[in-house]
Design a protein around this motif. Structure first.
Motif, PDB file in Angstrom:
ATOM      1  N   ASP A  31       0.818  -1.206   0.000  1.00  0.00           N
ATOM      2  CA  ASP A  31       0.000   0.000   0.000  1.00  0.00           C
ATOM      3  C   ASP A  31       0.852   1.256   0.000  1.00  0.00           C
ATOM      4  O   ASP A  31       0.496   2.266  -0.596  1.00  0.00           O
ATOM      5  CB  ASP A  31      -0.972   0.001   1.187  1.00  0.00           C
ATOM      6  CG  ASP A  31      -0.275  -0.292   2.496  1.00  0.00           C
ATOM      7  OD1 ASP A  31       0.757  -0.986   2.464  1.00  0.00           O
ATOM      8  OD2 ASP A  31      -0.739   0.170   3.539  1.00  0.00           O
ATOM      9  N   MET A  32       2.031   1.184   0.644  1.00  0.00           N
ATOM     10  CA  MET A  32       2.934   2.342   0.658  1.00  0.00           C
ATOM     11  C   MET A  32       3.462   2.621  -0.741  1.00  0.00           C
ATOM     12  O   MET A  32       3.530   3.759  -1.193  1.00  0.00           O
ATOM     13  CB  MET A  32       4.104   2.087   1.608  1.00  0.00           C
ATOM     14  CG  MET A  32       3.720   2.129   3.067  1.00  0.00           C
ATOM     15  SD  MET A  32       4.910   1.263   4.052  1.00  0.00           S
ATOM     16  CE  MET A  32       5.913   2.598   4.625  1.00  0.00           C
ATOM     17  N   ASP A  35       0.670   4.106  -2.886  1.00  0.00           N
ATOM     18  CA  ASP A  35       0.460   5.531  -2.607  1.00  0.00           C
ATOM     19  C   ASP A  35       1.556   6.372  -3.248  1.00  0.00           C
ATOM     20  O   ASP A  35       1.296   7.448  -3.797  1.00  0.00           O
ATOM     21  CB  ASP A  35       0.448   5.773  -1.093  1.00  0.00           C
ATOM     22  CG  ASP A  35      -0.783   5.181  -0.445  1.00  0.00           C
ATOM     23  OD1 ASP A  35      -1.731   4.865  -1.193  1.00  0.00           O
ATOM     24  OD2 ASP A  35      -0.813   5.042   0.788  1.00  0.00           O
ATOM     25  N   ALA A  94      -6.526  -0.778  -5.905  1.00  0.00           N
ATOM     26  CA  ALA A  94      -5.782  -0.312  -4.736  1.00  0.00           C
ATOM     27  C   ALA A  94      -5.672  -1.449  -3.729  1.00  0.00           C
ATOM     28  O   ALA A  94      -6.597  -2.249  -3.604  1.00  0.00           O
ATOM     29  CB  ALA A  94      -6.499   0.867  -4.109  1.00  0.00           C
ATOM     30  N   PRO A  95      -4.564  -1.537  -3.014  1.00  0.00           N
ATOM     31  CA  PRO A  95      -4.414  -2.609  -2.024  1.00  0.00           C
ATOM     32  C   PRO A  95      -5.477  -2.532  -0.928  1.00  0.00           C
ATOM     33  O   PRO A  95      -6.051  -1.475  -0.678  1.00  0.00           O
ATOM     34  CB  PRO A  95      -3.022  -2.381  -1.454  1.00  0.00           C
ATOM     35  CG  PRO A  95      -2.312  -1.543  -2.437  1.00  0.00           C
ATOM     36  CD  PRO A  95      -3.344  -0.728  -3.125  1.00  0.00           C
ATOM     37  N   THR A  97      -7.250  -2.215   2.528  1.00  0.00           N
ATOM     38  CA  THR A  97      -6.965  -1.375   3.696  1.00  0.00           C
ATOM     39  C   THR A  97      -7.915  -1.720   4.839  1.00  0.00           C
ATOM     40  O   THR A  97      -8.849  -2.495   4.660  1.00  0.00           O
ATOM     41  CB  THR A  97      -7.161   0.117   3.364  1.00  0.00           C
ATOM     42  OG1 THR A  97      -8.507   0.296   2.927  1.00  0.00           O
ATOM     43  CG2 THR A  97      -6.200   0.582   2.302  1.00  0.00           C
TER      44      THR A  97
ATOM     45  N   TRP B   7      -8.249  -6.938  10.200  1.00  0.00           N
ATOM     46  CA  TRP B   7      -7.769  -6.412   8.909  1.00  0.00           C
ATOM     47  C   TRP B   7      -7.963  -7.446   7.808  1.00  0.00           C
ATOM     48  O   TRP B   7      -8.303  -7.106   6.682  1.00  0.00           O
ATOM     49  CB  TRP B   7      -6.281  -6.054   9.014  1.00  0.00           C
ATOM     50  CG  TRP B   7      -5.726  -5.410   7.780  1.00  0.00           C
ATOM     51  CD1 TRP B   7      -5.724  -4.077   7.504  1.00  0.00           C
ATOM     52  CD2 TRP B   7      -5.101  -6.043   6.656  1.00  0.00           C
ATOM     53  NE1 TRP B   7      -5.131  -3.850   6.292  1.00  0.00           N
ATOM     54  CE2 TRP B   7      -4.745  -5.032   5.747  1.00  0.00           C
ATOM     55  CE3 TRP B   7      -4.806  -7.363   6.340  1.00  0.00           C
ATOM     56  CZ2 TRP B   7      -4.104  -5.297   4.541  1.00  0.00           C
ATOM     57  CZ3 TRP B   7      -4.178  -7.634   5.134  1.00  0.00           C
ATOM     58  CH2 TRP B   7      -3.830  -6.603   4.249  1.00  0.00           C
ATOM     59  N   ARG B  23       3.044  -0.885  11.993  1.00  0.00           N
ATOM     60  CA  ARG B  23       4.151  -0.784  11.052  1.00  0.00           C
ATOM     61  C   ARG B  23       4.961   0.476  11.340  1.00  0.00           C
ATOM     62  O   ARG B  23       4.476   1.378  12.013  1.00  0.00           O
ATOM     63  CB  ARG B  23       3.587  -0.745   9.634  1.00  0.00           C
ATOM     64  CG  ARG B  23       4.543  -1.273   8.592  1.00  0.00           C
ATOM     65  CD  ARG B  23       3.814  -1.540   7.309  1.00  0.00           C
ATOM     66  NE  ARG B  23       3.123  -0.343   6.838  1.00  0.00           N
ATOM     67  CZ  ARG B  23       2.349  -0.319   5.760  1.00  0.00           C
ATOM     68  NH1 ARG B  23       2.166  -1.415   5.066  1.00  0.00           N
ATOM     69  NH2 ARG B  23       1.747   0.776   5.384  1.00  0.00           N
ATOM     70  N   ASP B  25       5.451   2.985   9.779  1.00  0.00           N
ATOM     71  CA  ASP B  25       4.841   4.258   9.392  1.00  0.00           C
ATOM     72  C   ASP B  25       3.574   4.525  10.207  1.00  0.00           C
ATOM     73  O   ASP B  25       2.706   5.299   9.806  1.00  0.00           O
ATOM     74  CB  ASP B  25       4.539   4.289   7.895  1.00  0.00           C
ATOM     75  CG  ASP B  25       3.468   3.300   7.496  1.00  0.00           C
ATOM     76  OD1 ASP B  25       3.279   2.328   8.248  1.00  0.00           O
ATOM     77  OD2 ASP B  25       2.821   3.475   6.451  1.00  0.00           O
ATOM     78  N   LYS B  27       0.995   2.754  10.853  1.00  0.00           N
ATOM     79  CA  LYS B  27      -0.283   2.179  10.450  1.00  0.00           C
ATOM     80  C   LYS B  27      -0.571   0.951  11.308  1.00  0.00           C
ATOM     81  O   LYS B  27       0.344   0.166  11.582  1.00  0.00           O
ATOM     82  CB  LYS B  27      -0.221   1.789   8.979  1.00  0.00           C
ATOM     83  CG  LYS B  27      -1.163   2.648   8.184  1.00  0.00           C
ATOM     84  CD  LYS B  27      -1.214   2.274   6.746  1.00  0.00           C
ATOM     85  CE  LYS B  27      -1.661   3.485   5.950  1.00  0.00           C
ATOM     86  NZ  LYS B  27      -1.063   3.513   4.640  1.00  0.00           N
ATOM     87  N   ASN B  45      -3.528 -11.529  -0.307  1.00  0.00           N
ATOM     88  CA  ASN B  45      -4.520 -10.481  -0.525  1.00  0.00           C
ATOM     89  C   ASN B  45      -5.887 -10.991  -0.055  1.00  0.00           C
ATOM     90  O   ASN B  45      -6.390 -11.974  -0.589  1.00  0.00           O
ATOM     91  CB  ASN B  45      -4.554 -10.141  -2.015  1.00  0.00           C
ATOM     92  CG  ASN B  45      -5.444  -8.971  -2.310  1.00  0.00           C
ATOM     93  OD1 ASN B  45      -6.120  -8.458  -1.419  1.00  0.00           O
ATOM     94  ND2 ASN B  45      -5.450  -8.543  -3.545  1.00  0.00           N
ATOM     95  N   ARG B  47      -8.725 -10.089  -0.687  1.00  0.00           N
ATOM     96  CA  ARG B  47      -9.732 -10.120  -1.745  1.00  0.00           C
ATOM     97  C   ARG B  47      -9.649 -11.402  -2.558  1.00  0.00           C
ATOM     98  O   ARG B  47     -10.548 -11.710  -3.331  1.00  0.00           O
ATOM     99  CB  ARG B  47      -9.530  -8.935  -2.684  1.00  0.00           C
ATOM    100  CG  ARG B  47     -10.019  -7.663  -2.079  1.00  0.00           C
ATOM    101  CD  ARG B  47      -9.921  -6.545  -3.063  1.00  0.00           C
ATOM    102  NE  ARG B  47      -9.879  -5.282  -2.354  1.00  0.00           N
ATOM    103  CZ  ARG B  47      -9.063  -4.299  -2.653  1.00  0.00           C
ATOM    104  NH1 ARG B  47      -8.229  -4.419  -3.647  1.00  0.00           N
ATOM    105  NH2 ARG B  47      -9.091  -3.198  -1.953  1.00  0.00           N
TER     106      ARG B  47
END
Lengths: 119, 162
Positions: A31-32, A35, A94-95, A97, B7, B23, B25, B27, B45, B47
């Motif tokens: 995701d980073m 972005d 998009a990944p 979230t 998540w 993480r 950053d 998140k 993933n 999905r």
């Protein structure tokens, strides 16, 4: 807790694998990278000189989050299957979230209340 | 008490359950159980993993658009405490849950409408194609009539015995 592993000899114990793992923590998540790619071109800063990175950190692949020693090596990397697969992946949706997870779990969009400051 | 969603699989994470990964950053990734955490570490993933809610939503397996989903939200604005409101909310929660279940059931029923016909069609096809596993191919053909010549002498002997 703990104790000595019977199969682990002194020779092996000398080698620590912690440094190998350290680079794993520095890799950017999908995701980073996504972005970063979707940022407008103007926001991208020129790469800073970093003597710890290969090629002073000047030859970077955005998709794969990797530094290369020279332009030639980087261009060679652009031809690889790994890179092309990565580009394809980043072109797609998009990944996932946390917001996607919440919506799929039967929650509504987050409620931030009315806007207090009119811009 | 804030109930978070996992998540990976979007199930509810109650306080004291699961694991949380922050993480570098800042998140936050919450997981309801080690299964989801492991799948995250494998960089899967959600999905594309069939048992997650994200998969079911993307592929139209579950009801997605519904007014009952508007109640449960992350509210980033504190609500002033009101006793009457609290009581009303507590009364409404089971009612809303009931409505949601019934709507989900009807959605499932609509989704499965053509299922019985499809199953029967497939079964008929399979029967046609693999009947040879049960019966030999020659047994399926109509049995041939075999003619046997009866000798004159045998006929006479029988008459004599009588």
């Amino acid at each position: 807790m703990g104790g000595k592993c019977p199969h682990r000899k002194v020779k092996k114990r000398r080698l620590s694998h912690k440094t190998d793992r350290r680079s794993k923590f520095l890799i950017k998540g999908d995701d980073m990278v996504y972005d970063e790619l979707n940022k407008p071109q103007e926001d991208r800063k020129p790469l800073p000189l970093d003597e710890d990175l290969p090629g002073m950190g000047q030859h970077y692949c955005l998709h794969c989050d990797r530094f290369f020693a020279s332009v030639a090596v980087r261009d060679e990397h652009f031809k690889t299957k790994k890179h092309r697969r990565r580009v394809k992946q980043m072109m797609g949706d998009a990944p996932h979230t946390q917001l996607d997870a919440d919506l799929a779990g039967g929650m509504g969009m987050p409620d931030n209340g009315p806007k207090l400051m009119s811009m | 008490m804030r109930l978070e969603k996992c998540w990976f699989c979007s199930s509810t994470v109650y306080p004291g359950h699961g694991i949380q990964f922050v993480r570098n950053d800042a998140k936050i990734f919450r997981f309801c159980r080690s299964k989801c955490h492991k799948n995250f570490k494998m960089k899967r993933n959600p999905r594309k993993v069939k048992w997650t809610k994200a998969y079911r939503r993307v592929h139209g397996k579950d009801m997605t658009q519904d007014s009952t989903f508007e109640f449960e939200r992350k509210r980033n604005r504190p609500e002033r405490y009101d006793r009457n409101l609290t009581e009303e909310v507590l009364k409404a929660i089971p009612k809303i849950a009931k409505i949601q279940v019934s709507r989900a059931e009807s959605h499932h029923a609509i989704r499965m409408k053509g299922k019985k016909k499809k199953v029967q069609k497939e079964a008929a096809k399979e029967y046609e194609q693999s009947i040879h596993l049960l019966k030999a191919p020659s047994a399926l053909l109509a049995p041939e009539k075999i003619k046997v010549a009866v000798s004159q002498q045998a006929e006479e002997n029988r008459v004599m015995e009588e």
